[in-house]
Scaffold this motif. Structure first.
Motif, PDB file in Angstrom:
ATOM      1  N   CYS A 114     -13.495  53.011  61.209  1.00  0.00           N
ATOM      2  CA  CYS A 114     -12.794  51.732  61.407  1.00  0.00           C
ATOM      3  C   CYS A 114     -11.997  51.440  60.143  1.00  0.00           C
ATOM      4  O   CYS A 114     -12.497  51.619  59.037  1.00  0.00           O
ATOM      5  N   THR A 115     -10.755  50.996  60.306  1.00  0.00           N
ATOM      6  CA  THR A 115      -9.945  50.718  59.123  1.00  0.00           C
ATOM      7  C   THR A 115     -10.005  49.240  58.735  1.00  0.00           C
ATOM      8  O   THR A 115      -9.256  48.794  57.877  1.00  0.00           O
ATOM      9  N   ALA A 116     -10.909  48.513  59.392  1.00  0.00           N
ATOM     10  CA  ALA A 116     -11.082  47.081  59.092  1.00  0.00           C
ATOM     11  C   ALA A 116      -9.759  46.323  59.203  1.00  0.00           C
ATOM     12  O   ALA A 116      -9.504  45.383  58.461  1.00  0.00           O
ATOM     13  N   CYS A 117      -8.927  46.773  60.148  1.00  0.00           N
ATOM     14  CA  CYS A 117      -7.597  46.162  60.264  1.00  0.00           C
ATOM     15  C   CYS A 117      -7.643  44.813  60.972  1.00  0.00           C
ATOM     16  O   CYS A 117      -6.692  44.047  60.943  1.00  0.00           O
ATOM     17  N   ARG A 118      -8.707  44.550  61.678  1.00  0.00           N
ATOM     18  CA  ARG A 118      -8.962  43.274  62.358  1.00  0.00           C
ATOM     19  C   ARG A 118      -7.992  43.005  63.514  1.00  0.00           C
ATOM     20  O   ARG A 118      -7.811  41.870  63.911  1.00  0.00           O
ATOM     21  N   ARG A 119      -7.428  44.038  64.035  1.00  0.00           N
ATOM     22  CA  ARG A 119      -6.547  43.836  65.191  1.00  0.00           C
ATOM     23  C   ARG A 119      -7.378  43.442  66.405  1.00  0.00           C
ATOM     24  O   ARG A 119      -6.951  42.659  67.247  1.00  0.00           O
ATOM     25  N   CYS A 120      -8.603  43.991  66.469  1.00  0.00           N
ATOM     26  CA  CYS A 120      -9.436  43.731  67.642  1.00  0.00           C
ATOM     27  C   CYS A 120      -9.840  42.266  67.749  1.00  0.00           C
ATOM     28  O   CYS A 120     -10.151  41.780  68.830  1.00  0.00           O
ATOM     29  N   LYS A 121      -9.835  41.564  66.619  1.00  0.00           N
ATOM     30  CA  LYS A 121     -10.240  40.155  66.665  1.00  0.00           C
ATOM     31  C   LYS A 121      -9.270  39.335  67.526  1.00  0.00           C
ATOM     32  O   LYS A 121      -9.651  38.357  68.153  1.00  0.00           O
ATOM     33  N   LEU A 122      -8.016  39.772  67.529  1.00  0.00           N
ATOM     34  CA  LEU A 122      -7.014  39.031  68.299  1.00  0.00           C
ATOM     35  C   LEU A 122      -7.362  39.026  69.781  1.00  0.00           C
ATOM     36  O   LEU A 122      -6.985  38.133  70.522  1.00  0.00           O
ATOM     37  N   GLU A 123      -8.064  40.058  70.191  1.00  0.00           N
ATOM     38  CA  GLU A 123      -8.263  40.240  71.630  1.00  0.00           C
ATOM     39  C   GLU A 123      -9.637  39.794  72.115  1.00  0.00           C
ATOM     40  O   GLU A 123      -9.816  39.525  73.299  1.00  0.00           O
ATOM     41  N   CYS A 124     -10.599  39.726  71.205  1.00  0.00           N
ATOM     42  CA  CYS A 124     -11.971  39.445  71.663  1.00  0.00           C
ATOM     43  C   CYS A 124     -12.032  38.083  72.340  1.00  0.00           C
ATOM     44  O   CYS A 124     -11.711  37.068  71.736  1.00  0.00           O
ATOM     45  N   PRO A 125     -12.460  38.033  73.605  1.00  0.00           N
ATOM     46  CA  PRO A 125     -12.486  36.742  74.300  1.00  0.00           C
ATOM     47  C   PRO A 125     -13.500  35.790  73.680  1.00  0.00           C
ATOM     48  O   PRO A 125     -13.430  34.592  73.908  1.00  0.00           O
ATOM     49  N   LEU A 126     -14.423  36.333  72.903  1.00  0.00           N
ATOM     50  CA  LEU A 126     -15.416  35.449  72.299  1.00  0.00           C
ATOM     51  C   LEU A 126     -15.228  35.335  70.783  1.00  0.00           C
ATOM     52  O   LEU A 126     -16.096  34.838  70.077  1.00  0.00           O
TER      53      LEU A 126
END
Ligand code: SF4
Lengths: 460, 233
Positions: A114-126
Motif C-alpha cells: 500500500c502506498t498510503a495514498c489515501r485514495r480509497c478513503k474517498l470511496e469508502c461508504p463508511l
C-alpha cells in the motif's frame, strides 16, 4: 521463524515476535488516538469492495490481499481479538484466531504494498481511512524491527548520523553544490541567483528534499530564482537542510523527532516561517505535524514553495512570461498535497500561463492516482518492478493518454517514481518539477540578468 | 399463532427496541467520548470544521457514488430510504408504536408504502447481486454481510405479504409473525453489527480527521514506554 519480505530488512530479533508485537500495539494504543480510529473502523466496516475500485494496486493485481478493506482487516482483526471485550469473549467461545509469526510476516509484506495514498478513503461508504490504518500498522511493525532497510538507513543518517540528512550530504558539500548552482544558473540561464546559507533572522528557512541537491539542480535553481526575483528574506541552515521525513511512512516517534529538528533549526537561526521545497510528503509532514508536535497554534507557519511562488506571481512581484514552454505539458498531483485539497490549483494556474499546451490527466486533483511510489516505497529499489509495473501502472496509463512530452511532478519522490514508471512503461516523457519550468519562464528583474559580456568581464 | 404474534409485537418488541436504543446510545456515547478525549489530547487542536462539515454532507449525500456507479448508487438510496422511512411512517407501524409518537405524526398510506417497499426490495436485490457478482465484493463478503441483506429483504417481503394477505403465497398470519420476528432481530442487531452506522455515520469524517491529530507527546511517550528513548535507530 525468519521473516521473509520482498524488501530487504536489517538483522532483527525474531524471538517472541507476536508477544512483542502485541506489547508495542498496546503501548501505542495507550499513548495515542488510534483506538478511536480502530474502534470506528471495526464497527462499521461495510466490506462492500468499493474501495477496491479506487486502489491502483488492486486494479492491477486483482488479488484479494490488495483490497484496501482486506488489508486494514489484517490489523483490525488483531485489535479486536486482543484489545476488545468482544474479541476476548469470542476467543473464549472458540474463535481460533491467534497472532503468529506468519501473520506478522503477511502484515509486513502487505502494508508495504500500500502506498498510503489515501485514495480509497474517498470511496469508502463508511469513511474508513485505510491509509491511516496502514500508517499505524507500519509503526507497530517498525517497533519490532520490520521496516524496509532503505528507509531505516536513510532515517538513521538523518537522526543519528553526522550529516543530519537522508542522503548523507555533509554541510560543506551542500554549500559547494549551492555555489555550483549559482554559477551554473549564470552559465545556463544568464541569471544571477543566491542560496543564502545560515543567515540569521530571515523570514523563511528552506527545507527542500535533500535529494534535490543531488538530482534536481533545475528545481533548486528555479526555487532560488523565484526567491531572488521577489526579494525574499530566506536562508538554508547548515545543521538541518533536509525536508524529507520518512517518519511519516513508518514511525510517529521518528516523525516527531524529524519535524522537531526542523523547528530547532528555525529557532537556531531566528527564522520565522518554514518553507518546504517541491516535495509532497515533506510538505505534509511539516504542515500537519509541526503543529501537532511542536506547539499547536504557536508552532511556526509552514508553507510549500508553490504556495509562495503563486502568491508572489498573483501579487505581481514575480513576473512569468506566457507561453514559453512549447511542448505538451501535464501535471501530476502528489497525493500528500492534493488528496486533502491543499495545493491543487496554484501550480495549474502557473502552468496554464507559461505553457502553450497544458493538458490534464484524468482523474486529477483530490481524485488523482498515486505515482505508485508513495509511502516511502519509492526509496526501496529492490521492489522497483512492483512499484512501476503494478503500483505505477495507473499513472503510466494516465500519462500515455495525455500524449504529454513533459510531466510536472512537484515532489522529489514522485519525480523519481514517475521517471522510472515512464522508463519501465517505455514512455518517452521528460519528468521535472514546477520550478524547472518557472526557471525557463521567469521574467527576471534587471538586477538578476547577467549578460554574456558582463559574465566574461567578471571572470576576467 | 396469535399468542406468538402478541408476544412478538408486545414484550419481545419492547425488549428488542430497548436493546436497540440503549445499544446505539451507548455506541454513540462512547464514540463522542472518544472523539472528545482524542481532541483534548491532540497536539494541534484546530480542526478544519468547514472541511469536515462539507465532506460529511458530501458523503451523506452520495453524489460521488452516483457519478461512479449510478445503478449501485440508486439501489443504495432506494434501500436506505425504505429502511429509514417505512418503520417510522407506514401507518400500520405508527399504530404499533402506540402512544410514543405524537398524533400529528405523518403516516404513509398503504399505496405509497407498497411502492417504497418494492423500491427498497429492488435496491436490496441489486446490492445483494453486486455483493455476489463483483469479485472484490464477493472476496470480502462474510456470511454476516450477506445475512444482514437477506434479513432486510425478508423483513420487507414479509411486511408486504403481511399487509396484503391475499397475495401472500404463505399463511398470512405466519407472514405477520415472520415480519415481526425479523423486525425485532434487526433492532437487536443494530448496535451489534455494522448497521450501527445509521447513528455513527455523521461522525466518521470527524473521526478520520481527528485520527491524524496526534497527541503532542505520543511519540516521546511511546519511546519511553518501550525503553527506546536513547536507543539508536
Ligand atoms: S491508500 Fe492507496 S494504495 Fe493503499 S489501499 Fe488505499 S488506494 Fe490502495
Amino acid at each position: 521463524m525468519a521473516i521473509a519480505t520482498s524488501y530487504y530488512l536489517e538483522d532483527m530479533d525474531t524471538r517472541e515476535l507476536p508477544r512483542r508485537f502485541l506489547d508495542v500495539f498496546s503501548t501505542i494504543l495507550s499513548h495515542t488516538n488510534y483506538a478511536l480510529v480502530l474502534d470506528a473502523a471495526s464497527r462499521m466496516k461495510a466490506r462492500c469492495g468499493r474501495c477496491a475500485d479506487t486502489c491502483p494496486v488492486y486494479q492491477v493485481t486483482g488479488e484479494q490481499r490488495d483490497i484496501p478493506c482486506e488489508r486494514s482487516e489484517l490489523l483490525l482483526q488483531v485489535y479486536r481479538r486482543y484489545f476488545t471485550f468482544g474479541g476476548n469473549l469470542r476467543a473464549r467461545l472458540g474463535d481460533t484466531f491467534v497472532l503468529d509469526d506468519a501473520y506478522i510476516e503477511r502484515m509486513a509484506e502487505d502494508y508495504y504494498r500500500c502506498t498510503a495514498c489515501r485514495r480509497c478513503k474517498l470511496e469508502c461508504p463508511l469513511g474508513v481511512d485505510h491509509g491511516l490504518i496502514t500508517h499505524l500498522a507500519r509503526w507497530i511493525l517498525a517497533e519490532v524491527g520490520l521496516t524496509p532497510k532503505a528507509l531505516v538507513v536513510a532515517t538513521r543518517e538523518q537522526l543519528d548520523g553526522k550529516s543530519h540528512n537522508t542522503s548523507g550530504i555533509p554541510a560543506p558539500a551542500m554549500k559547494d553544490t549551492c555555489e555550483f548552482l549559482e554559477e551554473d544558473c549564470v552559465d545556463e540561464h544568464g541569471l544571477k541567483i543566491e542560496f543564502p546559507i545560515d543567515v540569521e533572522d530571515a523570514e523563511y528557512i528552506f527545507f527542500p528534499a535533500v535529494s534535490d541537491y543531488l538530482l534536481e539542480p533545475d528545481t533548486l535553481m528555479g526555487n532560488a530564482a523565484v526567491m531572488m526575483a521577489t526579494g525574499a528574506s530566506w536562508t538554508i541552515g547548515t545543521d538541518d537542510f533536509d525536508g524529507i521525513n520518512y517518519g511519516l511512512f513508518y514511525s510517529d516517534r521518528l516523525l516527531d523527532r524529524i519535524v522537531s529538528n526542523e523547528v530547532a533549526e528555525l529557532k537556531r537561526l531566528g527564522a520565522k516561517k518554514i518553507l518546504i521545497g517541491e516535495c509532497g510528503h515533506a510538505s505534509r509532514s511539516a504542515k500537519i505535524f509541526i503543529p501537532a508536535f511542536c506547539g499547536g497554534e504557536d508552532a511556526p507557519e509552514v508553507i510549500n514553495i508553490m504556495e509562495y511562488t503563486y502568491a508572489q506571481w498573483k501579487s505581481g512581484k514575480l513576473k512569468l512570461k506566457p507561453n514559453v514552454i512549447k511542448q505538451r505539458v501535464t501535471y501530476h498531483d502528489p497525493c500528500n498535497i492534493a488528496r486533502s485539497g491543499w495545493i491543487t490549483e496554484e501550480p495549474r494556474e502557473i502552468l496554464k500561463h507559461i505553457c502553450v499546451d497544458f493538458v490534464e490527466m484524468t482523474p486529477n486533483r483530490q481524485d488523482n492516482y498515486c505515482c505508485g511510489g508513495g509511502g516511502g516505497t519509492v526509496s526501496i529499489d529492490e521492489i522497483r518492478e512492483f512499484r512501476t509495473m503494478t503500483g505505477g501502472k495507473a499513472k503510466a496509463d494516465q500519462i500515455r493518454r495525455t500524449g504529454a512530452e513533459i510531466v510536472v511532478a512537484p515532489c522529489a519522490n514522485c519525480k523519481k517514481q514517475v521517471a522510472e514508471v515512464c522508463q519501465d512503461h517505455k514512455l518517452d516523457v521528460r519528468t521535472c518539477g514546477l520550478h524547472d519550468l518557472i526557471l525557463e519562464a521567469i521574467d527576471a528583474p534587471e538586477f538578476m540578468i547577467i549578460k554574456k559580456d558582463d559574465d566574461e568581464g567578471e571572470e576576467a | 399463532m396469535d399468542t406468538w404474534i402478541d408476544l412478538a409485537k408486545g414484550s419481545l418488541f419492547r425488549i428488542s427496541l430497548a436493546i436497540c436504543l440503549l445499544g446505539v446510545a451507548y455506541r454513540f456515547g462512547v464514540a463522542v467520548w472518544q472523539i472528545n478525549a482524542a481532541h483534548r489530547r491532540a497536539g494541534d487542536k484546530r480542526l478544519p470544521v468547514g472541511v469536515i462539515v462539507r465532506t460529511t454532507v458530501q458523503w451523506l449525500l452520495p453524489l460521488r457514488l452516483f457519478r461512479k456507479r449510478p445503478i449501485y448508487g440508486l439501489a443504495s438510496l432506494a434501500f436506505h430510504l425504505g429502511i429509514l422511512l417505512l418503520p417510522f411512517f407506514y401507518a400500520g407501524h405508527v399504530n404499533l408504536w402506540g402512544g410514543v409518537l405524537p398524533t400529528w405524526w405523518p403516516r404513509l398510506a398503504s399505496g405509497p408504502s407498497d411502492v417504497l417497499t418494492f423500491v427498497a426490495m429492488a435496491g436490496l436485490i441489486v446490492i445483494l447481486l453486486a455483493r455476489l457478482l463483483i469479485k472484490s465484493s464477493r472476496d470480502l463478503s462474510r456470511a454476516g454481510d450477506v445475512g444482514i441483506l437477506l434479513l432486510l429483504l425478508g423483513l420487507a417481503a414479509s411486511g408486504y405479504w403481511a399487509a396484503h394477505p391475499t397475495s401472500s403465497p404463505f399463511a398470512p398470519r405466519t407472514m405477520v409473525l415472520i415480519h415481526m420476528l425479523a423486525g425485532n432481530l434487526a433492532l437487536i442487531l443494530t448496535p451489534l453489527t455494522k448497521i450501527v452506522h445509521c447513528v455513527l455515520a455523521p461522525l466518521t469524517q470527524l473521526i478520520g480527521e481527528i485520527g491524524w491529530h496526534f497527541p503532542a507527546e505520543s511519540g516521546r511517550r511511546v519511546a519511553v514506554a518501550l525503553a527506546k528513548e536513547n536507543e539508536p535507530i
